[in-house]
Design a protein around this motif. Sequence first.
Motif, PDB file in Angstrom:
ATOM      1  N   HIS A 219      43.885  38.433  37.134  1.00  0.00           N
ATOM      2  CA  HIS A 219      45.332  38.177  37.660  1.00  0.00           C
ATOM      3  C   HIS A 219      45.389  36.747  38.218  1.00  0.00           C
ATOM      4  N   GLU A 233      45.715  41.768  44.762  1.00  0.00           N
ATOM      5  CA  GLU A 233      44.591  41.885  44.111  1.00  0.00           C
ATOM      6  C   GLU A 233      44.100  40.388  43.688  1.00  0.00           C
ATOM      7  N   HIS A 289      38.237  42.820  39.187  1.00  0.00           N
ATOM      8  CA  HIS A 289      39.498  43.401  39.550  1.00  0.00           C
ATOM      9  C   HIS A 289      39.626  44.374  40.653  1.00  0.00           C
ATOM     10  N   THR A 290      40.720  44.812  41.287  1.00  0.00           N
ATOM     11  CA  THR A 290      40.719  45.691  42.298  1.00  0.00           C
ATOM     12  C   THR A 290      41.888  46.661  41.880  1.00  0.00           C
TER      13      THR A 290
HETATM   14 ZN    ZN Z   1      43.396  43.985  37.744  1.00  0.00          ZN
END
Ligand code: ZN
Length: 396
Positions: A219, A233, A289-290
């Motif tokens: 992102h 995130e 990622h989260t």
């Molecule tokens: Zn993500």
Amino acid sequence: MTARKILFTLAFFVVWSLIMPQFVSAEEWVSFPAKKDVAPDKVWTVEFNTAIDPKTIHSEDIYVVTVDGKQLFMPSYVQEDGRSITVLPPPDGYEPGQTYTLFIKKQVQSANGRSLKAGYKMTFTVQRSATHQPEDEEVLSYGTVTASILNVRAEKTTASEKLGELERGDVVKIYRFDGYWAEIRYHDQIAYLHKDYLKLRKANGGIVEGLNIIIDAGHGGHDPGASDRGYNEKEINLDVADKVQHNLQKLGAHVLLTREDDTFLPLKGEGSRVEFSREHYGDIFVSIHTNAAGNESSKGAETYYDSLKDDNVYEGYLLAKNIQEQLVNMAGMFDRGVKNNNWTVIHYNPIPSVLVELGFITNPSDFDKLTSPAFRQVYADAITLGIVNYFKEEVK
Ligand SMILES: [Zn+2]
């Protein structure tokens, strides 16, 4: 002779010499200059000026004879270009110091059905000792083949002549890199392998030293990713990515982040994360990622590989497995396991590529870890150790 006759004669010789110069002789055998000090594993490539009919290549027509008259039939094949015959050495190599004569009988035919007017013959002497082997050159890295079959190329392009094949698990010495291409020695020739299919290890140095490791913070910019209670995130991903970069740099790796600040990058295509990885000749790709869920109970870490991509599927799985193990062991994350999904950033990336989900920002316990600066270092240490362990793992 009339001018017209002279012209015809001239034209005849021009065409003749262009098509098959070695067929001009009336002798039984055309001799080529003798060669000295050839390597015991010398591969001969005999070029013809016309395409050869592969069906007319029989082992009894291509052989070597020793000075005491022993005849050895040679494994041979027509190259992809159709115009050269490659003659492989005997399985145990030629005998040092021995003199051989290579024969290609005139039964070999060109693609348009013509036989050779005479056979081809060349005498060569094998070197006594390996004093001037290219092995004296400094080895930069070792590479283990990760593809089931890897083509050995004469030049740094997949369009170049194929000199042979290596198999998964074969280890090569690498003398230099140029972009994707690793320079090796194949028999006694300079040759190249595509490094997407090599697991690399520096000849002298640490386990990840000199590797191009691409870390992708998911992102960014207008795309915050998952968010909860004021945390985004994109910011967590970038912080952990920064820390992984710092860790791996200390181990001598060449670490590149797809983004170094709060900017947006597309997944694939121009200016994308995948393109970044290709442009920098990445050896592995790790996207961070989260996670988030509509409930508080979903928790834990998961690491993805993609079984649908064309290359390095198993290597991607191994990288995911090693990272996931450390997210569980070191960071104490609930183990959601190694998962398989064709996420764009890993699917279109031929190198071993994975996508890590650190934990759920929507779960209270994971939230505390994800928002703690100290714990982000633990995440980074876990990912780093996972990467190191992946490179330690032998190619089976
Ligand atoms: Zn993500």
